[in-house]
Design a protein around this motif. Sequence first.
Motif, PDB file in Angstrom:
ATOM      1  N   GLY A 270       2.147  10.748 -57.582  1.00 54.47           N
ATOM      2  CA  GLY A 270       0.652  10.181 -57.733  1.00 54.47           C
ATOM      3  C   GLY A 270      -0.362  11.288 -57.492  1.00 54.47           C
ATOM      4  O   GLY A 270      -1.263  11.115 -58.014  1.00 54.47           O
ATOM      5  N   LEU A 271      -0.274  11.880 -56.233  1.00 54.58           N
ATOM      6  CA  LEU A 271      -1.203  12.735 -55.826  1.00 54.58           C
ATOM      7  C   LEU A 271      -1.492  13.944 -56.777  1.00 54.58           C
ATOM      8  O   LEU A 271      -2.628  14.393 -57.127  1.00 54.58           O
ATOM      9  CB  LEU A 271      -0.923  13.398 -54.558  1.00 54.58           C
ATOM     10  N   THR A 272      -0.304  14.205 -57.416  1.00 56.18           N
ATOM     11  CA  THR A 272      -0.406  15.634 -58.415  1.00 56.18           C
ATOM     12  C   THR A 272      -1.118  14.923 -59.777  1.00 56.18           C
ATOM     13  O   THR A 272      -1.976  15.708 -60.273  1.00 56.18           O
ATOM     14  CB  THR A 272       0.951  15.994 -58.743  1.00 56.18           C
ATOM     15  N   VAL A 273      -0.710  13.920 -60.293  1.00 55.36           N
ATOM     16  CA  VAL A 273      -1.453  13.314 -61.490  1.00 55.36           C
ATOM     17  C   VAL A 273      -2.820  13.108 -61.363  1.00 55.36           C
ATOM     18  O   VAL A 273      -3.765  13.060 -62.233  1.00 55.36           O
ATOM     19  CB  VAL A 273      -0.710  12.084 -62.311  1.00 55.36           C
ATOM     20  N   SER A 274      -3.538  13.076 -59.975  1.00 54.31           N
ATOM     21  CA  SER A 274      -4.837  12.532 -59.988  1.00 54.31           C
ATOM     22  C   SER A 274      -5.635  14.092 -59.572  1.00 54.31           C
ATOM     23  O   SER A 274      -6.694  13.879 -59.174  1.00 54.31           O
ATOM     24  CB  SER A 274      -4.868  11.863 -58.377  1.00 54.31           C
ATOM     25  N   SER A 275      -4.785  15.039 -60.030  1.00 48.70           N
ATOM     26  CA  SER A 275      -5.220  16.493 -59.592  1.00 48.70           C
ATOM     27  C   SER A 275      -5.117  17.097 -61.030  1.00 48.70           C
ATOM     28  O   SER A 275      -4.409  16.906 -61.639  1.00 48.70           O
ATOM     29  CB  SER A 275      -4.643  17.135 -58.495  1.00 48.70           C
ATOM     30  N   ILE A 276      -6.239  18.340 -61.098  1.00 50.84           N
ATOM     31  CA  ILE A 276      -6.082  18.892 -62.403  1.00 50.84           C
ATOM     32  C   ILE A 276      -5.090  20.213 -62.251  1.00 50.84           C
ATOM     33  O   ILE A 276      -4.733  20.759 -63.290  1.00 50.84           O
ATOM     34  CB  ILE A 276      -7.537  19.591 -62.505  1.00 50.84           C
ATOM     35  N   GLU A 277      -4.404  20.451 -61.099  1.00 48.09           N
ATOM     36  CA  GLU A 277      -3.537  21.416 -60.795  1.00 48.09           C
ATOM     37  C   GLU A 277      -2.172  20.835 -60.795  1.00 48.09           C
ATOM     38  O   GLU A 277      -1.762  19.568 -60.712  1.00 48.09           O
ATOM     39  CB  GLU A 277      -3.669  22.183 -59.404  1.00 48.09           C
ATOM     40  N   LEU A 278      -1.085  21.757 -60.587  1.00 45.39           N
ATOM     41  CA  LEU A 278       0.222  21.339 -60.599  1.00 45.39           C
ATOM     42  C   LEU A 278       0.664  20.577 -59.204  1.00 45.39           C
ATOM     43  O   LEU A 278       1.818  20.238 -58.984  1.00 45.39           O
ATOM     44  CB  LEU A 278       1.334  22.577 -61.007  1.00 45.39           C
ATOM     45  N   PHE A 279      -0.441  20.697 -58.405  1.00 44.66           N
ATOM     46  CA  PHE A 279      -0.140  19.976 -56.845  1.00 44.66           C
ATOM     47  C   PHE A 279      -1.590  19.636 -56.447  1.00 44.66           C
ATOM     48  O   PHE A 279      -2.684  20.076 -56.965  1.00 44.66           O
ATOM     49  CB  PHE A 279       0.480  21.197 -56.026  1.00 44.66           C
ATOM     50  N   ASN A 280      -1.420  18.859 -55.551  1.00 45.54           N
ATOM     51  CA  ASN A 280      -2.666  18.407 -55.213  1.00 45.54           C
ATOM     52  C   ASN A 280      -3.084  19.229 -54.033  1.00 45.54           C
ATOM     53  O   ASN A 280      -2.392  19.559 -52.880  1.00 45.54           O
ATOM     54  CB  ASN A 280      -2.572  16.959 -54.482  1.00 45.54           C
ATOM     55  N   ARG A 281      -4.334  19.774 -53.914  1.00 46.85           N
ATOM     56  CA  ARG A 281      -4.915  20.781 -53.223  1.00 46.85           C
ATOM     57  C   ARG A 281      -4.882  20.139 -51.465  1.00 46.85           C
ATOM     58  O   ARG A 281      -4.781  21.231 -50.935  1.00 46.85           O
ATOM     59  CB  ARG A 281      -6.302  21.061 -53.547  1.00 46.85           C
ATOM     60  N   ASP A 282      -5.010  19.029 -51.329  1.00 42.31           N
ATOM     61  CA  ASP A 282      -5.069  18.443 -50.195  1.00 42.31           C
ATOM     62  C   ASP A 282      -3.389  18.081 -49.408  1.00 42.31           C
ATOM     63  O   ASP A 282      -3.586  17.481 -48.396  1.00 42.31           O
ATOM     64  CB  ASP A 282      -5.879  17.204 -49.945  1.00 42.31           C
ATOM     65  N   LEU A 283      -2.349  18.296 -50.363  1.00 38.75           N
ATOM     66  CA  LEU A 283      -1.303  18.001 -50.043  1.00 38.75           C
ATOM     67  C   LEU A 283      -0.635  18.528 -48.780  1.00 38.75           C
ATOM     68  O   LEU A 283      -0.677  19.635 -48.612  1.00 38.75           O
ATOM     69  CB  LEU A 283      -0.205  18.372 -51.025  1.00 38.75           C
ATOM     70  N   CYS A 284      -0.148  17.928 -47.683  1.00 40.37           N
ATOM     71  CA  CYS A 284       0.539  18.379 -46.711  1.00 40.37           C
ATOM     72  C   CYS A 284       1.254  17.277 -45.757  1.00 40.37           C
ATOM     73  O   CYS A 284       1.179  16.064 -46.491  1.00 40.37           O
ATOM     74  CB  CYS A 284      -0.592  18.691 -45.354  1.00 40.37           C
ATOM     75  N   GLU A 285       2.265  17.385 -44.905  1.00 39.54           N
ATOM     76  CA  GLU A 285       2.868  16.558 -44.111  1.00 39.54           C
ATOM     77  C   GLU A 285       1.911  15.296 -43.683  1.00 39.54           C
ATOM     78  O   GLU A 285       2.570  13.969 -43.648  1.00 39.54           O
ATOM     79  CB  GLU A 285       3.731  16.977 -43.263  1.00 39.54           C
ATOM     80  N   ASP A 286       0.795  15.572 -43.157  1.00 40.11           N
ATOM     81  CA  ASP A 286      -0.032  14.620 -42.507  1.00 40.11           C
ATOM     82  C   ASP A 286      -0.282  13.564 -43.787  1.00 40.11           C
ATOM     83  O   ASP A 286      -0.544  12.277 -43.420  1.00 40.11           O
ATOM     84  CB  ASP A 286      -0.949  15.194 -41.624  1.00 40.11           C
ATOM     85  N   LEU A 287      -0.897  14.156 -44.841  1.00 40.94           N
ATOM     86  CA  LEU A 287      -1.245  13.341 -45.974  1.00 40.94           C
ATOM     87  C   LEU A 287      -0.067  12.362 -46.485  1.00 40.94           C
ATOM     88  O   LEU A 287      -0.670  11.197 -46.664  1.00 40.94           O
ATOM     89  CB  LEU A 287      -1.914  14.062 -47.181  1.00 40.94           C
ATOM     90  N   VAL A 288       0.841  13.034 -46.518  1.00 40.01           N
ATOM     91  CA  VAL A 288       2.334  12.344 -47.174  1.00 40.01           C
ATOM     92  C   VAL A 288       2.369  10.885 -46.056  1.00 40.01           C
ATOM     93  O   VAL A 288       2.307  10.016 -46.570  1.00 40.01           O
ATOM     94  CB  VAL A 288       3.496  13.030 -46.916  1.00 40.01           C
ATOM     95  N   SER A 289       2.224  11.098 -44.523  1.00 41.70           N
ATOM     96  CA  SER A 289       2.368  10.016 -43.916  1.00 41.70           C
ATOM     97  C   SER A 289       1.381   9.194 -44.011  1.00 41.70           C
ATOM     98  O   SER A 289       1.743   7.891 -43.822  1.00 41.70           O
ATOM     99  CB  SER A 289       2.594  10.574 -42.276  1.00 41.70           C
ATOM    100  N   ALA A 290       0.178   9.605 -44.203  1.00 41.06           N
ATOM    101  CA  ALA A 290      -1.076   8.408 -44.144  1.00 41.06           C
ATOM    102  C   ALA A 290      -0.830   7.585 -45.418  1.00 41.06           C
ATOM    103  O   ALA A 290      -1.153   6.619 -45.425  1.00 41.06           O
ATOM    104  CB  ALA A 290      -2.306   9.432 -44.130  1.00 41.06           C
TER     105      ALA A 290
END
Length: 317
Positions: A270-290
């Motif tokens: 879901g985070l990826t499809v909300s981004s123009i890249e192949l990954f969400n630039r803000d992705l990290c373990e803390d973001l996943v937990s939140a």
Amino acid sequence: MADKVLVLANSCISTMVYTYPVPEAHIQIDSNFSANLTVGCMGPGKAFNLKKLGFDTFLHTVLGSDQPGRRIMEKLDYEGIRLIYDIDPAGTNTHVNIMTVDGRRSSVNIITPTLSPEIDLSRLEPIIAESDYIALNVNNYCRHVIPMIKKYHRNIWCDLGDFEVGNPYFDDFAEAATHITMSGIYINDQEAVLEQFMKKGKTLVVITNGAEGSVAVTDSGEHITTPAIKDYQLVDSNGAGDSFFSGLLYGYSKGFPIRKSLEIATIIAGLTVSSIELFNRDLCEDLVSAEYERVYFHGGTSNKVNAAYARQAHDAD
């Protein structure tokens, strides 16, 4: 120390054209609202996400001795991916992706990769021997690496991509894999396919269905349906499958139950499809937990059904 993962897959340069839906029979695009040039394919798609999730990430791929190949190398280096590559005499894979606002994609190859480029297995062997996880993809050259992976008794996490029942192209990959993900786009009887793979001794098999979520079965016989998360705004669906795969492997590596790992995979897709890249630039373990807490225990902004579903499932666990 971070877990080491080796991703084996093609890489490419993609020209992304974003447009409004057109009839399937029409090839001509009269207008578009944006376009960009990006690094793509299954290799970078998984490597970028896995690196963001804390893995020590190696990528083996094939590239041409050309400007697109150098561009891919620069991007991988910038993102901290350890690259091992062999030369494709045809040149670097390049194509155009036509993406519609409703999430559909059409691809046109400009330079098609060589079917069986020469691979220097001696450079891969020490990395395979030291890797905690192997992420294998269904690019043809990857099948020639399978015997070496088996030599070191490594579990093989394999993305079968757009798997087709009865198509022998997939046989080597499906037979070798211990953990499988695949798209359900060409699978009519998904329960039958899941059952067939489990009879062959697989540890985990997952079929992804885009906006419909995913279905999975484990070697304990547990069947798990994970709904998609509706409150991620679709920007670009490219890379969703690679992100899902990466999130699933991440959850597994942390020792989470399979159900939670599938939920995490759904979040990262879901985070990826909300981004123009192949990954969400803000992705990290803390973001996943939140995000996990927000979506599954606080209901997100429009996902109360998912929250109730998750609470019930976790209470059962």
